[in-house]
Design a protein around this motif. Structure first.
Motif, PDB file in Angstrom:
ATOM      1  N   ASP A  28      -9.552   2.814   2.283  1.00 13.67           N
ATOM      2  CA  ASP A  28      -8.285   3.184   1.657  1.00 13.67           C
ATOM      3  C   ASP A  28      -7.167   2.206   2.009  1.00 13.67           C
ATOM      4  OD1 ASP A  28      -9.373   5.443   0.444  1.00 13.67           O
ATOM      5  OD2 ASP A  28      -9.048   6.659   2.244  1.00 13.67           O
ATOM      6  N   LEU A  29      -7.493   1.160   2.744  1.00 12.61           N
ATOM      7  CA  LEU A  29      -6.498   0.169   3.132  1.00 12.61           C
ATOM      8  C   LEU A  29      -5.820  -0.396   1.882  1.00 12.61           C
ATOM      9  CD1 LEU A  29      -5.460  -1.346   5.681  1.00 12.61           C
ATOM     10  CD2 LEU A  29      -7.116  -3.115   5.146  1.00 12.61           C
ATOM     11  N   ASP A  30      -4.527  -0.526   1.948  1.00 13.39           N
ATOM     12  CA  ASP A  30      -3.699  -0.972   0.824  1.00 13.39           C
ATOM     13  C   ASP A  30      -3.830  -2.496   0.656  1.00 13.39           C
ATOM     14  OD1 ASP A  30      -1.818  -0.906  -1.197  1.00 13.39           O
ATOM     15  OD2 ASP A  30      -0.119  -0.509   0.131  1.00 13.39           O
ATOM     16  N   ILE A  31      -5.053  -2.963   0.456  1.00 15.50           N
ATOM     17  CA  ILE A  31      -5.350  -4.392   0.505  1.00 15.50           C
ATOM     18  C   ILE A  31      -4.726  -5.172  -0.649  1.00 15.50           C
ATOM     19  CG2 ILE A  31      -7.546  -4.373  -0.749  1.00 15.50           C
ATOM     20  CD1 ILE A  31      -6.948  -6.187   2.580  1.00 15.50           C
ATOM     21  N   ASP A  32      -4.611  -4.567  -1.829  1.00 12.98           N
ATOM     22  CA  ASP A  32      -4.033  -5.286  -2.971  1.00 12.98           C
ATOM     23  C   ASP A  32      -2.571  -5.648  -2.696  1.00 12.98           C
ATOM     24  OD1 ASP A  32      -6.407  -5.207  -4.393  1.00 12.98           O
ATOM     25  OD2 ASP A  32      -5.874  -3.357  -5.433  1.00 12.98           O
ATOM     26  N   ARG A  33      -1.805  -4.704  -2.170  1.00 13.32           N
ATOM     27  CA  ARG A  33      -0.406  -5.002  -1.852  1.00 13.32           C
ATOM     28  C   ARG A  33      -0.306  -5.968  -0.686  1.00 13.32           C
ATOM     29  NH1 ARG A  33       2.306   0.848  -2.200  1.00 13.32           N
ATOM     30  NH2 ARG A  33       1.154   1.377  -4.048  1.00 13.32           N
ATOM     31  N   TYR A  65       7.395  -9.326  10.007  1.00 11.18           N
ATOM     32  CA  TYR A  65       7.343  -7.936   9.562  1.00 11.18           C
ATOM     33  C   TYR A  65       6.003  -7.631   8.896  1.00 11.18           C
ATOM     34  CZ  TYR A  65       8.640  -3.491   7.534  1.00 11.18           C
ATOM     35  OH  TYR A  65       8.675  -2.156   7.217  1.00 11.18           O
ATOM     36  N   VAL A  66       5.554  -8.515   8.029  1.00  9.67           N
ATOM     37  CA  VAL A  66       4.314  -8.282   7.279  1.00  9.67           C
ATOM     38  C   VAL A  66       3.109  -8.199   8.214  1.00  9.67           C
ATOM     39  CG1 VAL A  66       2.715  -9.325   5.612  1.00  9.67           C
ATOM     40  CG2 VAL A  66       5.155  -9.201   5.092  1.00  9.67           C
ATOM     41  N   VAL A  67       3.057  -9.049   9.220  1.00  8.23           N
ATOM     42  CA  VAL A  67       1.878  -9.052  10.093  1.00  8.23           C
ATOM     43  C   VAL A  67       1.942  -7.973  11.171  1.00  8.23           C
ATOM     44  CG1 VAL A  67       1.404 -11.484   9.664  1.00  8.23           C
ATOM     45  CG2 VAL A  67       2.716 -10.832  11.698  1.00  8.23           C
ATOM     46  N   ASN A  68       3.091  -7.324  11.322  1.00  2.58           N
ATOM     47  CA  ASN A  68       3.218  -6.225  12.281  1.00  2.58           C
ATOM     48  C   ASN A  68       2.673  -4.949  11.624  1.00  2.58           C
ATOM     49  OD1 ASN A  68       3.937  -4.254  14.085  1.00  2.58           O
ATOM     50  ND2 ASN A  68       6.135  -4.658  14.004  1.00  2.58           N
ATOM     51  N   SER A  69       1.539  -4.493  12.082  1.00  2.00           N
ATOM     52  CA  SER A  69       0.888  -3.333  11.461  1.00  2.00           C
ATOM     53  C   SER A  69       1.619  -2.023  11.700  1.00  2.00           C
ATOM     54  CB  SER A  69      -0.547  -3.201  11.981  1.00  2.00           C
ATOM     55  OG  SER A  69      -1.289  -4.324  11.595  1.00  2.00           O
ATOM     56  N   ASP A  70       2.441  -1.966  12.719  1.00  2.00           N
ATOM     57  CA  ASP A  70       3.147  -0.734  13.067  1.00  2.00           C
ATOM     58  C   ASP A  70       4.625  -0.887  12.741  1.00  2.00           C
ATOM     59  OD1 ASP A  70       3.438   1.846  14.021  1.00  2.00           O
ATOM     60  OD2 ASP A  70       3.757   1.196  16.084  1.00  2.00           O
ATOM     61  N   ASP A  71       4.926  -1.033  11.440  1.00  2.00           N
ATOM     62  CA  ASP A  71       6.309  -1.192  11.014  1.00  2.00           C
ATOM     63  C   ASP A  71       6.814   0.100  10.387  1.00  2.00           C
ATOM     64  OD1 ASP A  71       5.052  -1.302   8.504  1.00  2.00           O
ATOM     65  OD2 ASP A  71       5.061  -3.473   8.489  1.00  2.00           O
ATOM     66  N   PRO A  74       3.229   2.501   8.548  1.00  2.00           N
ATOM     67  CA  PRO A  74       2.045   1.962   9.241  1.00  2.00           C
ATOM     68  C   PRO A  74       1.014   1.394   8.261  1.00  2.00           C
ATOM     69  CG  PRO A  74       2.678   4.067  10.180  1.00  2.00           C
ATOM     70  CD  PRO A  74       3.512   3.877   8.943  1.00  2.00           C
ATOM     71  N   ASP A  75       0.737   0.117   8.402  1.00  2.00           N
ATOM     72  CA  ASP A  75      -0.100  -0.605   7.443  1.00  2.00           C
ATOM     73  C   ASP A  75      -1.546  -0.134   7.402  1.00  2.00           C
ATOM     74  OD1 ASP A  75       2.168  -2.121   6.992  1.00  2.00           O
ATOM     75  OD2 ASP A  75       1.496  -3.799   8.219  1.00  2.00           O
ATOM     76  N   LEU A  76      -2.112   0.147   8.543  1.00  2.00           N
ATOM     77  CA  LEU A  76      -3.549   0.407   8.609  1.00  2.00           C
ATOM     78  C   LEU A  76      -3.923   1.872   8.487  1.00  2.00           C
ATOM     79  CD1 LEU A  76      -4.472  -2.132  11.427  1.00  2.00           C
ATOM     80  CD2 LEU A  76      -4.489  -2.478   8.948  1.00  2.00           C
ATOM     81  N   THR A  77      -2.936   2.764   8.507  1.00  2.00           N
ATOM     82  CA  THR A  77      -3.251   4.191   8.455  1.00  2.00           C
ATOM     83  C   THR A  77      -2.674   4.900   7.230  1.00  2.00           C
ATOM     84  OG1 THR A  77      -1.337   4.713   9.840  1.00  2.00           O
ATOM     85  CG2 THR A  77      -3.463   4.390  10.958  1.00  2.00           C
ATOM     86  N   PRO A  79      -2.103   5.059   3.023  1.00  2.00           N
ATOM     87  CA  PRO A  79      -2.621   4.508   1.762  1.00  2.00           C
ATOM     88  C   PRO A  79      -1.584   3.618   1.055  1.00  2.00           C
ATOM     89  CG  PRO A  79      -2.209   6.848   1.537  1.00  2.00           C
ATOM     90  CD  PRO A  79      -1.997   6.514   2.980  1.00  2.00           C
ATOM     91  N   ASP A  80      -0.326   3.736   1.441  1.00  2.00           N
ATOM     92  CA  ASP A  80       0.746   2.897   0.893  1.00  2.00           C
ATOM     93  C   ASP A  80       1.306   1.980   1.969  1.00  2.00           C
ATOM     94  OD1 ASP A  80       0.625   4.048  -1.666  1.00  2.00           O
ATOM     95  OD2 ASP A  80       1.876   5.717  -1.018  1.00  2.00           O
ATOM     96  N   GLY A  81       0.468   1.632   2.934  1.00  2.00           N
ATOM     97  CA  GLY A  81       0.928   0.916   4.112  1.00  2.00           C
ATOM     98  C   GLY A  81       1.608  -0.407   3.861  1.00  2.00           C
ATOM     99  N   PHE A  82       1.291  -1.068   2.776  1.00  2.00           N
ATOM    100  CA  PHE A  82       1.891  -2.378   2.529  1.00  2.00           C
ATOM    101  C   PHE A  82       2.967  -2.342   1.450  1.00  2.00           C
ATOM    102  CE2 PHE A  82      -1.879  -3.558   4.844  1.00  2.00           C
ATOM    103  CZ  PHE A  82      -1.378  -4.528   5.693  1.00  2.00           C
ATOM    104  N   ALA A  83       3.346  -1.146   1.009  1.00  2.06           N
ATOM    105  CA  ALA A  83       4.411  -1.044   0.007  1.00  2.06           C
ATOM    106  C   ALA A  83       5.716  -1.602   0.572  1.00  2.06           C
ATOM    107  CB  ALA A  83       4.580   0.403  -0.447  1.00  2.06           C
ATOM    108  N   ASP A  84       6.022  -1.259   1.826  1.00  3.71           N
ATOM    109  CA  ASP A  84       7.260  -1.750   2.442  1.00  3.71           C
ATOM    110  C   ASP A  84       7.188  -3.251   2.688  1.00  3.71           C
ATOM    111  OD1 ASP A  84       5.259  -1.015   4.378  1.00  3.71           O
ATOM    112  OD2 ASP A  84       6.748  -1.230   5.965  1.00  3.71           O
ATOM    113  N   ASP A  85       6.026  -3.761   3.045  1.00  4.11           N
ATOM    114  CA  ASP A  85       5.860  -5.189   3.276  1.00  4.11           C
ATOM    115  C   ASP A  85       6.073  -5.969   1.974  1.00  4.11           C
ATOM    116  OD1 ASP A  85       3.858  -3.556   5.042  1.00  4.11           O
ATOM    117  OD2 ASP A  85       4.313  -5.350   6.196  1.00  4.11           O
ATOM    118  N   LEU A  86       5.450  -5.505   0.907  1.00  5.84           N
ATOM    119  CA  LEU A  86       5.592  -6.171  -0.381  1.00  5.84           C
ATOM    120  C   LEU A  86       7.044  -6.097  -0.863  1.00  5.84           C
ATOM    121  CD1 LEU A  86       4.324  -7.735  -2.673  1.00  5.84           C
ATOM    122  CD2 LEU A  86       3.588  -5.553  -3.673  1.00  5.84           C
TER     123      LEU A  86
END
Length: 99
Positions: A28-33, A65-71, A74-77, A79-86
């Protein structure tokens, strides 16, 4: 290419490798974002020498910010974990006139 760009590219490459490893146990990792954020940063890094010192600092902060998984999200936990990064990458692109 400056040393900073090489470090940032290596940082992003290492992060992609970590994400690919995480994807094997978290489908379920948000890999596309995540990869969209990476692609946006890669495009920005091609113009590094054209950026002001302040803009370069903003790029470095965004990569951090993008490489920090606990922003903020949370990127790895999540389902929208990379929405904020993108969103941060897109805001940076807009600020640099690349959006």
């Amino acid at each position: 290419m400056t040393d900073e760009v090489a470090v940032l590219r290596t940082t992003l490459s290492d992060h992609r490798s970590m994400l690919m490893g995480a994807l094997t146990s978290n489908h379920d990792l948000d890999i596309d974002r995540a990869f969209a954020a990476h692609a946006g940063l890669a495009r920005i890094l091609t113009r590094w020498d054209d950026l002001t010192a302040q803009q370069q600092r903003a790029v470095m902060e965004t990569v951090e910010y993008v490489v920090n998984s606990d922003d903020d999200e949370p990127d790895l936990t999540s389902p929208d974990g990379f929405a904020d990064d993108l969103a941060r990458v897109r805001a940076l692109q807009a600020a640099l006139g690349q959006g």
